[in-house]
Design a protein around this motif. Structure first.
Motif, PDB file in Angstrom:
ATOM      1  N   LEU A 160      48.953 -38.852  83.438  1.00  0.00           N
ATOM      2  CA  LEU A 160      48.929 -40.098  82.869  1.00  0.00           C
ATOM      3  C   LEU A 160      47.543 -40.449  82.551  1.00  0.00           C
ATOM      4  O   LEU A 160      47.123 -41.179  81.565  1.00  0.00           O
ATOM      5  CB  LEU A 160      49.819 -40.961  83.609  1.00  0.00           C
ATOM      6  CG  LEU A 160      51.285 -40.842  84.049  1.00  0.00           C
ATOM      7  CD1 LEU A 160      51.689 -41.849  84.916  1.00  0.00           C
ATOM      8  CD2 LEU A 160      52.122 -40.581  82.688  1.00  0.00           C
ATOM      9  N   VAL A 161      46.811 -40.325  83.708  1.00  0.00           N
ATOM     10  CA  VAL A 161      45.402 -40.917  83.746  1.00  0.00           C
ATOM     11  C   VAL A 161      44.619 -39.641  84.469  1.00  0.00           C
ATOM     12  O   VAL A 161      44.831 -38.979  85.163  1.00  0.00           O
ATOM     13  CB  VAL A 161      45.120 -42.078  84.624  1.00  0.00           C
ATOM     14  CG1 VAL A 161      43.880 -42.498  84.456  1.00  0.00           C
ATOM     15  CG2 VAL A 161      46.266 -43.096  84.237  1.00  0.00           C
ATOM     16  N   VAL A 162      43.256 -39.522  83.683  1.00  0.00           N
ATOM     17  CA  VAL A 162      42.225 -38.691  84.320  1.00  0.00           C
ATOM     18  C   VAL A 162      41.018 -39.336  84.108  1.00  0.00           C
ATOM     19  O   VAL A 162      40.561 -39.696  83.240  1.00  0.00           O
ATOM     20  CB  VAL A 162      42.203 -37.460  83.543  1.00  0.00           C
ATOM     21  CG1 VAL A 162      41.019 -36.547  83.717  1.00  0.00           C
ATOM     22  CG2 VAL A 162      43.339 -36.673  83.191  1.00  0.00           C
ATOM     23  N   GLY A 163      40.230 -39.266  85.566  1.00  0.00           N
ATOM     24  CA  GLY A 163      38.982 -39.892  85.818  1.00  0.00           C
ATOM     25  C   GLY A 163      38.099 -38.518  86.044  1.00  0.00           C
ATOM     26  O   GLY A 163      38.216 -37.956  86.779  1.00  0.00           O
ATOM     27  N   LYS A 164      36.772 -38.525  85.404  1.00  0.00           N
ATOM     28  CA  LYS A 164      35.922 -37.700  85.545  1.00  0.00           C
ATOM     29  C   LYS A 164      34.442 -38.095  86.047  1.00  0.00           C
ATOM     30  O   LYS A 164      34.034 -38.652  84.872  1.00  0.00           O
ATOM     31  CB  LYS A 164      35.881 -36.580  84.311  1.00  0.00           C
ATOM     32  CG  LYS A 164      37.127 -35.902  83.939  1.00  0.00           C
ATOM     33  CD  LYS A 164      36.938 -34.998  82.683  1.00  0.00           C
ATOM     34  CE  LYS A 164      38.336 -34.287  82.213  1.00  0.00           C
ATOM     35  NZ  LYS A 164      38.211 -33.547  81.265  1.00  0.00           N
ATOM     36  N   HIS A 165      34.143 -37.804  87.077  1.00  0.00           N
ATOM     37  CA  HIS A 165      32.695 -38.286  87.400  1.00  0.00           C
ATOM     38  C   HIS A 165      32.407 -39.558  87.350  1.00  0.00           C
ATOM     39  O   HIS A 165      31.322 -40.013  86.812  1.00  0.00           O
ATOM     40  CB  HIS A 165      31.708 -37.324  86.571  1.00  0.00           C
ATOM     41  CG  HIS A 165      31.959 -35.701  86.772  1.00  0.00           C
ATOM     42  ND1 HIS A 165      31.689 -35.067  87.811  1.00  0.00           N
ATOM     43  CD2 HIS A 165      32.373 -35.032  85.762  1.00  0.00           C
ATOM     44  CE1 HIS A 165      32.009 -33.788  87.652  1.00  0.00           C
ATOM     45  NE2 HIS A 165      32.251 -33.662  86.304  1.00  0.00           N
ATOM     46  N   LEU A 166      33.400 -40.251  87.858  1.00  0.00           N
ATOM     47  CA  LEU A 166      33.356 -41.726  87.714  1.00  0.00           C
ATOM     48  C   LEU A 166      32.157 -42.394  88.660  1.00  0.00           C
ATOM     49  O   LEU A 166      32.177 -42.143  89.746  1.00  0.00           O
ATOM     50  CB  LEU A 166      34.722 -42.492  87.744  1.00  0.00           C
ATOM     51  CG  LEU A 166      35.839 -42.380  87.089  1.00  0.00           C
ATOM     52  CD1 LEU A 166      37.158 -42.811  87.537  1.00  0.00           C
ATOM     53  CD2 LEU A 166      35.633 -42.586  85.527  1.00  0.00           C
TER      54      LEU A 166
END
Length: 222
Positions: free
Chosen positions: A5-11
């Motif tokens: 559903l959601v992907v966060g990368k290097h936030l």
């Protein structure tokens, strides 16, 4: 990954005066996930939920919603939000607040019945005609969760949803939430200090000074 559903990368998220709320966070939310986000106050839990829900933008890194569709349709159709601070509209009754997402999504005809059914499930039916100013903090929290559920979104992000409830009420409330989600595929991510809530979630993200320092069980966030 069709179930992602959601992907966060290097936030990363920086605020004024040098406040760093998030540092290089990588995470993924799949359909039907049950995730507790834990850590001390100020560790970045709320900021992370706001970015994953599209309410805030990261200073660095990227967030994508591959399983939820266009950004413009995320809320209230696909993401339900429960805030730590009061979020009910003061001019609307409890029933109107709960049904509001359906109204905003273009289905006002269903709003009244859907709101009434959820309020009854949470044992709050007698409050349906009251205004938010007449409610306790705990009642407002439960009503905010009912509002998040009314659209049957794909993802619910909840920030300290039991923070103002006594242990018995919190247990009944969370039992009801989990029963409503069973078999629906709806993912639930809860930022919480309540160990009883965290213990019921399949996955635990531990935040510390803006970093996701541990994830159990480990998932591939990339």
């Amino acid at each position: 990954m069709s179930d992602t559903l959601v992907v966060g990368k290097h936030l990363g998220r920086d605020f004024q005066r040098g406040v760093v709320a998030l540092r290089d966070v990588n995470c993924r939310i799949a359909s039907d996930a049950r995730i507790a986000v834990v850590g001390p106050s100020g560790s970045g839990k709320t900021t992370l939920l706001h970015i994953l829900g599209g309410l805030d933008k990261p200073t660095s890194g990227t967030v994508e919603w591959p399983g939820l569709g266009p950004f413009e349709e995320l809320r209230p159709r696909h993401i339900g939000l429960v805030f730590q601070t009061p979020s009910l509209f003061p001019a609307l009754t409890v029933a109107q607040n709960v049904g509001l997402p359906l109204v905003l999504a273009g289905d006002p005809a269903s709003a009244g019945a859907a709101a009434a059914a959820l309020l009854d499930l949470f044992g709050l039916g007698e409050l349906r005609d009251k205004l938010p100013e007449e409610l306790s903090g705990g009642q407002s929290q439960r009503i905010a969760m009912a509002r998040a559920l009314v659209m049957r979104p794909k993802l619910i992000l909840a920030d300290e949803p039991t923070g103002q409830l006594d242990s018995i009420t919190a247990q009944f409330f969370f039992d009801t939430v989990m029963e409503q989600l069973e078999g629906t595929g709806i993912a639930l991510v809860v930022a919480t200090h309540d160990e009883a809530v965290a213990a019921r979630m399949a996955t635990r993200w531990t935040m510390d000074h803006g970093r996701l320092v541990s994830e159990w069980p480990r998932q591939d966030a990339a």
